[in-house]
Every structure is written in structure tokens, then in C-alpha cells.
Design a protein around this motif. Structure first.
Motif, short mmCIF file in Angstrom:
data_model
loop_
_atom_site.label_atom_id
_atom_site.label_comp_id
_atom_site.label_asym_id
_atom_site.label_seq_id
_atom_site.Cartn_x
_atom_site.Cartn_y
_atom_site.Cartn_z
N SER A 165 0.83 -1.20 0.00
CA SER A 165 0.00 0.00 0.00
C SER A 165 0.87 1.25 0.00
O SER A 165 0.61 2.20 -0.74
N ALA A 166 1.90 1.24 0.83
CA ALA A 166 2.82 2.37 0.86
C ALA A 166 3.51 2.56 -0.48
O ALA A 166 3.74 3.70 -0.92
N LEU A 167 3.82 1.45 -1.16
CA LEU A 167 4.49 1.55 -2.46
C LEU A 167 3.63 2.32 -3.46
O LEU A 167 4.12 3.22 -4.16
N TRP A 168 2.34 1.99 -3.56
CA TRP A 168 1.49 2.65 -4.54
C TRP A 168 1.32 4.14 -4.21
O TRP A 168 1.30 4.99 -5.11
N ILE A 169 1.21 4.46 -2.93
CA ILE A 169 1.08 5.86 -2.54
C ILE A 169 2.37 6.62 -2.85
O ILE A 169 2.33 7.76 -3.34
N ILE A 170 3.50 5.98 -2.58
CA ILE A 170 4.79 6.62 -2.86
C ILE A 170 4.97 6.80 -4.37
O ILE A 170 5.52 7.81 -4.82
N ILE A 171 4.52 5.83 -5.16
CA ILE A 171 4.59 5.98 -6.62
C ILE A 171 3.83 7.23 -7.06
O ILE A 171 4.33 8.03 -7.86
N ALA A 172 2.61 7.38 -6.55
CA ALA A 172 1.79 8.55 -6.93
C ALA A 172 2.46 9.84 -6.50
O ALA A 172 2.55 10.81 -7.27
N ASN A 173 2.93 9.87 -5.26
CA ASN A 173 3.55 11.10 -4.77
C ASN A 173 4.89 11.37 -5.44
O ASN A 173 5.23 12.53 -5.72
N SER A 174 5.66 10.32 -5.69
CA SER A 174 6.96 10.51 -6.33
C SER A 174 6.80 11.03 -7.76
O SER A 174 7.65 11.79 -8.25
N TRP A 175 5.72 10.61 -8.42
CA TRP A 175 5.49 11.14 -9.76
C TRP A 175 5.28 12.66 -9.71
O TRP A 175 5.68 13.37 -10.63
N MET A 176 4.68 13.15 -8.65
CA MET A 176 4.53 14.60 -8.49
C MET A 176 5.89 15.27 -8.27
O MET A 176 6.06 16.44 -8.63
N GLN A 177 6.83 14.54 -7.68
CA GLN A 177 8.16 15.11 -7.41
C GLN A 177 9.05 15.06 -8.66
O GLN A 177 9.73 16.03 -8.97
N THR A 178 9.04 13.93 -9.34
CA THR A 178 9.89 13.74 -10.52
C THR A 178 9.08 13.06 -11.62
O THR A 178 9.22 11.86 -11.85
N PRO A 179 8.19 13.79 -12.27
CA PRO A 179 7.28 13.19 -13.25
C PRO A 179 8.01 12.60 -14.45
O PRO A 179 9.00 13.14 -14.94
N ALA A 180 7.49 11.45 -14.91
CA ALA A 180 8.08 10.75 -16.06
C ALA A 180 7.01 9.91 -16.71
O ALA A 180 5.95 9.67 -16.14
N GLY A 181 7.28 9.46 -17.97
CA GLY A 181 6.38 8.55 -18.65
C GLY A 181 5.06 9.16 -19.07
O GLY A 181 4.03 8.47 -19.05
N PHE A 182 5.05 10.43 -19.47
CA PHE A 182 3.80 11.09 -19.85
C PHE A 182 4.07 12.13 -20.94
O PHE A 182 5.23 12.50 -21.21
N GLU A 183 2.98 12.58 -21.54
CA GLU A 183 3.02 13.69 -22.49
C GLU A 183 1.85 14.62 -22.21
O GLU A 183 0.80 14.17 -21.72
N ILE A 184 2.02 15.90 -22.50
CA ILE A 184 0.93 16.86 -22.38
C ILE A 184 0.18 16.86 -23.69
O ILE A 184 0.73 17.16 -24.74
N MET A 185 -1.08 16.49 -23.64
CA MET A 185 -1.94 16.48 -24.83
C MET A 185 -3.14 17.36 -24.54
O MET A 185 -3.99 17.02 -23.70
N GLY A 186 -3.20 18.49 -25.23
CA GLY A 186 -4.25 19.45 -24.95
C GLY A 186 -4.01 20.06 -23.58
O GLY A 186 -2.95 20.63 -23.31
N ASN A 187 -4.96 19.91 -22.71
CA ASN A 187 -4.81 20.45 -21.35
C ASN A 187 -4.75 19.33 -20.31
O ASN A 187 -5.15 19.50 -19.17
N ARG A 188 -4.22 18.18 -20.71
CA ARG A 188 -4.12 17.04 -19.81
C ARG A 188 -2.77 16.37 -19.94
O ARG A 188 -2.16 16.37 -21.02
N ALA A 189 -2.32 15.79 -18.82
CA ALA A 189 -1.13 14.94 -18.84
C ALA A 189 -1.60 13.51 -19.11
O ALA A 189 -2.43 12.98 -18.38
N VAL A 190 -1.07 12.90 -20.15
CA VAL A 190 -1.51 11.57 -20.59
C VAL A 190 -0.38 10.57 -20.39
O VAL A 190 0.77 10.82 -20.79
N LEU A 191 -0.69 9.46 -19.77
CA LEU A 191 0.29 8.42 -19.50
C LEU A 191 0.72 7.76 -20.81
O LEU A 191 -0.11 7.31 -21.60
#
Length: 445
Positions: free
Chosen positions: A139-165
Motif C-alpha cells: 500500500s505504501a508503495l502505490w502511494i509513494i509511486i503517486a507522490n513521487s510522480w509529483m516530485q519527478t514526473p516521467a512517462g507522460f506527455e501533455i496532450m491538450g490540457n491534460r497529462a496523458v500516460l
């Protein structure tokens, strides 16, 4: 008051309160596995009742943690709707995975532990405790994944006005996930260990349940020693990662305004954002460059290298980081004394050490809170680092008055939950395990 500021205060309050409980339950869960394992191996009633007692304390804390965590989900839709619309394609996935793969695993097997003492074998109950520990850690791993993405985002592109995985594994295994996860799990083990040690020491002070208290204290201390050493290594690993991925956060944590080769490590200081200077500095020459890069002459960027609008709040980041590190130093000194006393065979009859053990119980919670503050305040002014600013992530259709009202309601409810948590823990601890004080045998009356 501004709606954005109120939304931030509310989220900080609810997240900070919730964060009291997951580290405690994760750490206690793994200690509980050991106690259950001893019962499974020996079949001795002493270990059965020892495990059962710690299960009760774990369950109370887990229940309050669940109750306080539910509100976190609602806030994303209520106060942070623009954030949710922008990153929902990415941020929602790990939160959903946490619920599906981790929370249900943990809660299902916790039900077995709560209701299955007279229904299942020791082997099955040990397995249930293991699944609770695994579920809480995942459970901690999934929460840390979400929060860490906010710290060092990766694996996405901005399409229109949204970040897309675009790459799930790149997003999940972003540069800060592993160091932050290891750092958090170590903190959880320390929190659970110090809690077990403190409760056990209280029984020794009161001259109650000697065998139970001494066995629990010894195991808790061993876990505390290992986790404290591990935290030194993982804390360093995390700081190195921050050096390369969030240099302005590192500069704020260290009160470093000037870009400098051979930067010193500040042991104490008072950062002044207006004057762009840290007053009353006490530093170790070249130590920051050495620790952050391995090169004592390496260049470390200062806050002046970044636009003022992109700098974190320096005083709050600096103070929270240094308080966390200072508390770790206290933990290290404490476990060193504990190891010495254990080696000398005097661990259980030193009143000063036992009283210190009880007094230490809240300190890992405080260190966790300040560590979280350093990470999150140090990310500002970004909701997602260099992608979307916090001021652009807040809901536009929720007024400051509505946020203030909900904040007051949360404060009242959380105050009640905190009272119930402490009341129930105190009641259970005062009652103690179902063991005879003198011999450590099960009470039959």
C-alpha cells in the motif's frame, strides 16, 4: 483568506494527521509477524497472547488510519478539481491499485487475525499476519509511486490540457520512487519499533508482565537498531537523488543561496529569503558537495540560480529537514545506548533508560511529519514539479468560505478520532496482555 492557501492548509492538515498512522501500522505489522512466527514454531501460549496483544493495538491504529485516509480521496475532487482533471489519467492509476491490490489484501487478512484466534491454526494466523504486513507495505508503495510522480514526473506527455500516460513503468519507477520508498519504509519500521519498545518499557517500570515486556522490548530494540542504520543509508540515497532531480529543493533544505564549489553542510543556521542569506551559520566545510556528489569540490547550485517564483519556501524547508535529521541523531544515540545495555545484560533494570524509552515514543511520529514537510514544501510552488503550479491546480468553483467550513469540520472529526485512538490505546495498554505478571503464563481466570 485566499482559497488556494486554505486548500493547501486543509490538505496539509488532513494528510499530516493521516500520516501518523500508516508508518506505525507498517512497522508494527512486521514485528507482529515475528511474534506470530514464534507462536507457530513453539506452540507456547505465551507467544500466542503476546501476538494477540500487539494485534489489538495494531487494529485500533489501522482503523483510525483507514478513517482518516478516506477523506484524502475526496479532497482531490473537492478542492483540487483542476489538478484531478489535468493528471487524473496518471495519478488515479496508483491510487486505484492501492485499493484493489493492497488495501483489500491487508484488510481481509486483518479480519482473519481479529476473528480467527479460535478458528484457525497458528500456521494460518501467521500467514494472515504476513499478508497484513505485505499488504501494508505494498500500500505504501502505490502511494509513494503517486507522490513521487509529483516530485519527478516521467512517462507522460501533455496532450491538450491534460497529462496523458505514455509509459506506465517509466511513470511508476520515476527517479524518486525507489529512494523515497526505502526511506519511508525505514521510517515506518523505526516508528513501529520505538512504539513497541516504549510500551514494553512502561510495563517494566510498573513491574508488570516482565517476560512479555522484556521479550517485546528486545525485539523492538533490534528492529530499531537495524532501521536506524538503514535510515542513514537510505536518507543519503534520497538526498543524492534530490541533488540531481530537484536542485532547488536541496538548496532550500540546506539554506544554500549561493552557487558554490566545495559547498559546506550547514549544521545550524537561520535562512533569510529576503536578504538571500543564511545567518548564524555553523557548517562543515565541503561536506555538502562530498555527500551529495562524492566529490568535495563539486558545484552545488544555490537558490539564486533559480527564479524567485520557482524557489521553495526556504525557512520551512530548511527547518523541517534539519529537525528530521536532528531527531535521527537522537535515535542513533538512543539505540547505541540500548545495544550497550543489552550486551551488558542490563537492558531491563535501568530506570533512566526505560523512562527515556517511553519518552521516545512520539519522536518518530514527529520526525515523519517533518520529513514529509521537507519533501512537500520543498516541491513548491509546483503541484507536479515543473509541470503544473499549485495555484493552477486548485478548484475554481469552491469558495474560501466553503473550504474553511470543511476544514473546521475535518478538525472536529479528526480531534474526536485522535481522542478515541489515544483512549483505546491507553485502555488496552493499562489492561495489558492476558498473561500472569510474574511467570508470563496465560491467565486462566
Amino acid at each position: 483568506m485566499d482559497a488556494t492557501i486554505l486548500a493547501r492548509i486543509q490538505f496539509a492538515f488532513t494528510a499530516g494527521f493521516h500520516f501518523l498512522f500508516p508508518p506505525l501500522t507498517i512497522g508494527m505489522a512486521w514485528i507482529l509477524v515475528v511474534f506470530m512466527g514464534r507462536w507457530k514454531k513453539t506452540g507456547e501460549e505465551f507467544w500466542r497472547e503476546t501476538a494477540r496483544f500487539w494485534t489489538k493495538l495494531f487494529t485500533v491504529s489501522f482503523a483510525v488510519g483507514v478513517a482518516t485516509g478516506l477523506t484524502m480521496e475526496f479532497q482531490f475532487g473537492m478542492n483540487w478539481a483542476d489538478y484531478s482533471r489535468f493528471v487524473g489519467d496518471i495519478f488515479g492509476a496508483p491510487l486505484a491499485a492501492e485499493g484493489i491490490f493492497s488495501f483489500f489484501l491487508e484488510s481481509t487478512f486483518l479480519g482473519v487475525l481479529i476473528f480467527g484466534w479460535n478458528r484457525f491454526s497458528p500456521k494460518m494466523l501467521w500467514f494472515a499476519s504476513l499478508m497484513v504486513a505485505v499488504g501494508s507495505t505494498l500500500s505504501a508503495l502505490w502511494i509513494i509511486i503517486a507522490n513521487s510522480w509529483m516530485q519527478t514526473p516521467a512517462g507522460f506527455e501533455i496532450m491538450g490540457n491534460r497529462a496523458v500516460l505514455t509509459d506506465f513503468f517509466a511513470a511508476a519507477l520515476n527517479p524518486s520512487t525507489l529512494p523515497r520508498y526505502l526511506h519511508t519504509i525505514n521510517a515506518a519500521l523505526m516508528t513501529g519499533a520505538f512504539f513497541v519498545v516504549g510500551v514494553s518499557a512502561w510495563y517494566l517500570i510498573k513491574k508488570r508482565h516482565f517476560r512479555f515486556a522484556s521479550e517485546s522490548l528486545k525485539l523492538g530494540l533490534i528492529v530499531a537498531v537495524l532501521a536506524t542504520i538503514g535510515q542513514l543509508l537510505n536518507g543519503h540515497y534520497s538526498a543524492v537523488q534530490v541533488t540531481y532531480t530537484q536542485p532547488e529543493k536541496l538548496a532550500a533544505m540546506e539554506g544554500q543561496f549561493e552557487t558554490q564549489k566545495g559547498a559546506g553542510l550547514f549544521l545550524f543556521g537561520l535562512p533569510d529569503a529576503e536578504a538571500e542569506k543564511t545567518h548564524f551559520r555553523v557548517e562543515i566545510p565541503k561536506a555538502l558537495s562530498l555527500l551529495a556528489t562524492g566529490d568535495p569540490n563539486a558545484e552545488i547550485k544555490g537558490l539564486k540560480a533559480f527564479p524567485k517564483e520557482d524557489r521553495p519556501p526556504v525557512l520551512a524547508t530548511f527547518a523541517s529537514f534539519h529537525i528530521m535529521v536532528g531527531l535521527w541523531s537522537l535515535f542513533a544515540a538512543y539505540v547505541a545506548v540500548g545495544l550497550y545495555l543489552m550486551k551488558k545484560g542490563r537492558l531491563y533494570d535501568q530506570p533512566l533508560f526505560l523512562k527515556a524509552s517511553v519518552a521516545m515514543v512520539p519522536l518518530p511520529f514527529i520526525a515523519n511529519e517533518f520529513g514529509w514537510m521537507a519533501a512537500e514544501v520543498g516541491r513548491q510552488p509546483w503541484a507536479v514539479y515543473q509541470v503544473i503550479r499549485t495555484k493552477d491546480a486548485v478548484s475554481t468553483n469552491v469558495s474560501a468560505g466553503e473550504i474553511l467550513f470543511s476544514l473546521l469540520v475535518y478538525a472536529a472529526v479528526y480531534g474526536l478520532l485522535f481522542f478515541l485512538w489515544t483512549y483505546l490505546l491507553r485502555k488496552l495498554i493499562r489492561k495489558g496482555p492476558a498473561l500472569d505478571d510474574a511467570q508470563g503464563k496465560e491467565v486462566t481466570s
